[in-house]
Scaffold this motif. Sequence first.
Motif, mmCIF file in Angstrom:
data_model
loop_
_atom_site.group_PDB
_atom_site.id
_atom_site.type_symbol
_atom_site.label_atom_id
_atom_site.label_comp_id
_atom_site.label_asym_id
_atom_site.label_seq_id
_atom_site.Cartn_x
_atom_site.Cartn_y
_atom_site.Cartn_z
ATOM 1 N N ASP A 238 -10.888 6.033 3.243
ATOM 2 C CA ASP A 238 -10.046 7.205 2.990
ATOM 3 C C ASP A 238 -8.649 6.764 3.427
ATOM 4 O O ASP A 238 -8.329 6.761 4.612
ATOM 5 N N LEU A 239 -7.817 6.364 2.441
ATOM 6 C CA LEU A 239 -6.595 5.612 2.752
ATOM 7 C C LEU A 239 -5.494 6.466 3.395
ATOM 8 O O LEU A 239 -4.760 5.992 4.251
ATOM 9 N N CYS A 240 -5.345 7.714 2.951
ATOM 10 C CA CYS A 240 -4.328 8.622 3.526
ATOM 11 C C CYS A 240 -5.087 9.877 3.942
ATOM 12 O O CYS A 240 -5.168 10.842 3.188
ATOM 13 N N ALA A 241 -5.648 9.859 5.120
ATOM 14 C CA ALA A 241 -6.739 10.796 5.428
ATOM 15 C C ALA A 241 -6.345 12.062 6.181
ATOM 16 O O ALA A 241 -7.052 13.061 6.090
ATOM 17 N N VAL B 156 -13.025 4.215 -2.708
ATOM 18 C CA VAL B 156 -11.732 4.376 -2.035
ATOM 19 C C VAL B 156 -11.082 5.676 -2.514
ATOM 20 O O VAL B 156 -10.948 5.910 -3.718
ATOM 21 N N LEU B 157 -10.702 6.500 -1.548
ATOM 22 C CA LEU B 157 -9.996 7.735 -1.871
ATOM 23 C C LEU B 157 -8.519 7.540 -1.539
ATOM 24 O O LEU B 157 -8.169 7.179 -0.405
ATOM 25 N N VAL B 158 -7.654 7.762 -2.542
ATOM 26 C CA VAL B 158 -6.205 7.589 -2.331
ATOM 27 C C VAL B 158 -5.547 8.960 -2.558
ATOM 28 O O VAL B 158 -5.137 9.301 -3.665
ATOM 29 N N ASP B 159 -5.472 9.741 -1.490
ATOM 30 C CA ASP B 159 -4.932 11.103 -1.563
ATOM 31 C C ASP B 159 -3.501 11.050 -1.022
ATOM 32 O O ASP B 159 -3.268 11.233 0.171
ATOM 33 N N VAL B 160 -2.553 10.803 -1.913
ATOM 34 C CA VAL B 160 -1.214 10.368 -1.501
ATOM 35 C C VAL B 160 -0.293 11.504 -1.028
ATOM 36 O O VAL B 160 -0.493 12.659 -1.406
ATOM 37 N N PRO B 161 0.763 11.136 -0.263
ATOM 38 C CA PRO B 161 1.804 12.127 0.029
ATOM 39 C C PRO B 161 2.518 12.460 -1.284
ATOM 40 O O PRO B 161 2.694 11.585 -2.124
ATOM 41 N N CYS B 162 2.891 13.732 -1.465
ATOM 42 C CA CYS B 162 3.541 14.140 -2.729
ATOM 43 C C CYS B 162 4.496 15.296 -2.429
ATOM 44 O O CYS B 162 4.771 15.589 -1.269
ATOM 45 N N THR B 163 4.961 15.966 -3.468
ATOM 46 C CA THR B 163 5.908 17.073 -3.233
ATOM 47 C C THR B 163 5.203 18.350 -2.751
ATOM 48 O O THR B 163 5.873 19.368 -2.565
ATOM 49 N N THR B 164 3.895 18.304 -2.550
ATOM 50 C CA THR B 164 3.112 19.448 -2.041
ATOM 51 C C THR B 164 3.707 20.771 -2.563
ATOM 52 O O THR B 164 4.254 21.566 -1.798
ATOM 53 N N ALA C 69 -24.293 10.146 3.342
ATOM 54 C CA ALA C 69 -24.748 8.970 2.605
ATOM 55 C C ALA C 69 -23.970 7.718 3.021
ATOM 56 O O ALA C 69 -24.392 6.604 2.731
ATOM 57 N N ILE C 70 -22.873 7.922 3.722
ATOM 58 C CA ILE C 70 -21.955 6.802 3.967
ATOM 59 C C ILE C 70 -22.437 5.933 5.133
ATOM 60 O O ILE C 70 -22.742 6.441 6.218
ATOM 61 N N LYS C 71 -22.485 4.629 4.878
ATOM 62 C CA LYS C 71 -22.908 3.708 5.941
ATOM 63 C C LYS C 71 -21.736 3.477 6.881
ATOM 64 O O LYS C 71 -21.885 3.461 8.105
ATOM 65 N N LYS C 72 -20.560 3.294 6.292
ATOM 66 C CA LYS C 72 -19.367 3.059 7.118
ATOM 67 C C LYS C 72 -18.171 3.761 6.466
ATOM 68 O O LYS C 72 -17.882 3.525 5.292
ATOM 69 N N LEU C 73 -17.519 4.627 7.249
ATOM 70 C CA LEU C 73 -16.341 5.325 6.728
ATOM 71 C C LEU C 73 -15.106 4.855 7.482
ATOM 72 O O LEU C 73 -15.053 4.937 8.711
ATOM 73 N N THR C 74 -14.131 4.335 6.744
ATOM 74 C CA THR C 74 -12.869 3.944 7.372
ATOM 75 C C THR C 74 -11.816 4.972 7.004
ATOM 76 O O THR C 74 -11.610 5.268 5.829
ATOM 77 N N VAL C 75 -11.205 5.532 8.043
ATOM 78 C CA VAL C 75 -10.264 6.635 7.872
ATOM 79 C C VAL C 75 -8.895 6.131 8.317
ATOM 80 O O VAL C 75 -8.730 5.711 9.456
ATOM 81 N N ASN C 76 -7.929 6.171 7.409
ATOM 82 C CA ASN C 76 -6.611 5.628 7.749
ATOM 83 C C ASN C 76 -5.510 6.649 7.481
ATOM 84 O O ASN C 76 -5.601 7.450 6.556
ATOM 85 N N ASP C 77 -4.457 6.621 8.298
ATOM 86 C CA ASP C 77 -3.230 7.382 8.004
ATOM 87 C C ASP C 77 -2.086 6.745 8.776
ATOM 88 O O ASP C 77 -2.270 6.255 9.887
ATOM 89 N N LEU C 78 -0.899 6.785 8.163
ATOM 90 C CA LEU C 78 0.269 6.175 8.798
ATOM 91 C C LEU C 78 0.753 6.984 9.999
ATOM 92 O O LEU C 78 1.280 6.428 10.961
ATOM 93 N N SER C 79 0.528 8.294 9.955
ATOM 94 C CA SER C 79 1.117 9.162 10.972
ATOM 95 C C SER C 79 0.180 9.361 12.166
ATOM 96 O O SER C 79 -0.932 9.879 12.028
ATOM 97 N N ASP D 260 0.039 1.158 7.546
ATOM 98 C CA ASP D 260 0.710 1.504 6.307
ATOM 99 C C ASP D 260 -0.275 1.166 5.182
ATOM 100 O O ASP D 260 -0.623 -0.003 4.973
ATOM 101 N N GLY D 261 -0.745 2.189 4.499
ATOM 102 C CA GLY D 261 -1.770 2.001 3.470
ATOM 103 C C GLY D 261 -1.376 0.993 2.407
ATOM 104 O O GLY D 261 -2.228 0.404 1.751
ATOM 105 N N ARG D 262 -0.060 0.788 2.219
ATOM 106 C CA ARG D 262 0.398 -0.141 1.170
ATOM 107 C C ARG D 262 -0.016 -1.568 1.456
ATOM 108 O O ARG D 262 -0.066 -2.398 0.573
#
Length: 401
Positions: A196-199, A269-277, A213-223, A254-256
């Motif tokens: 989960d790249l931007c979690a 891979v889930l890429v739920d990006v920052p946007c104009t919300t 179901a997930i064997k291994k979950l990696t949770v990432n965020d820049l903030s 930094d997910g990049r």
Amino acid sequence: MSEVAVTGEREALRTNMAALRGTQILLRRTSLSCRLIPRRNRVKTKWAATFPSFPATSLALQNFDMSYGEQLGALWPSARISMLCEQKYGALLNNFSETTGQVSDLQMKGAQDFVLCGISTPGSVPRSDRAEADQAEDVLKFSPGIQCFVFPKSDTSRFRPARPDSSGVLGYYLLDAASILPVLALDVQEGHSVLDLCAAPGGKTLALLQTHAIKKLTVNDLSDSRLKRLRRMLQDYIPREIWSENRVDITSCDGRTWGEMGRSTFDRVLVDVPCTTDRHSVLEEENNIFKRSRTKERQRLPLLQTQLLVAGMEAARPGGVVVYSTCTLSQLQNECVVEQALRVAQEELDIGVQVEDVGPLSHIFSTTFCFAPDRRLGALVVPHLTANFGPTYFCKLQRVH
Ligand SMILES: C[S@@+](CC[C@H](N)C(=O)[O-])C[C@H]1O[C@@H](n2cnc3c(N)ncnc32)[C@H](O)[C@@H]1O
């Protein structure tokens, strides 16, 4: 156009007129003072400091009127007034808590699990043509175990805050129900490793964990501060042994740069990006990306989003699935980003990715959400007064090599 929509338009017009009047008064004062003060004593007006500052919410609306009016056509006036009204929530059931009481409570209040309703509604798979229907059933794969309760269309009841069960774990998590769709589309299966790249703050992370179901979950965020919120959420919703057993790995990168660190590793891979919300931008001044001081950051969003999606594609193993998602109606941040990322991945990294059809998935949930018709890439939930969820855009991609 409905009366409510017209009132909303007038409200916005009134705000714009007030701002315009401010500018006119300022101009009048400037020209009057020019005539009275001898030229040598005149002080040059500092335009940047004296120009009336428009509320960021008005700037957002003006921007959306220009771009979405053209992009969404007849759908825009209704989406506009819906975003200015109170949004509808969904209750993501936490199956790490004692759920029996919670489910009957929610059902007694009139809420229903939209995932179950979508699957079990007769004719939920398009039946216009038998071959098309067979194919659709084949394509209709989504993450299991997720239950999200919503009130029926046009019912604006609200959920009460969740209560803890006897072991202190909270029974449900309130979120925009449309934000579950990208997680469903990710099609998580038994034994998968998932990124989960931007979690943060973690609504979709919690939905991912509901699959069990997930064997291994990696949770990432820049903030770091947003990751703190995510950790707190996990503490409230997941028994400690689950997320401390090396099954959930929390990182702050930094997910990049992820592609360089862990190339071709993840099944999903889930890429739920920052946007104009968009909904936040038309309602809240605080932390609004349409503030003039954040213009550059806003203009750079499509580039950042493309870089994050390309990194997500690199992180997926060949055969793995990547879902890109946003909470904006902007084509520039949705379809255009997907197209650009596909190009960059192919031409610069020799990574082949194909776009998967999410039409059947959106079709079965169209009794709950209002989807924009005829999307070429992905699906878009458009806010509507009878189903005030979204905006949510999601596009499912499969890495082929
Ligand atoms: C739309 S929010 C994610 C919401 C989250 N998926 C959820 O469901 O609660 C986008 C997130 O991206 C993070 N972000 C921004 N730039 C980033 C980057 N370069 N790398 C990783 N995360 C980033 C922000 O801190 C923010 O938390």
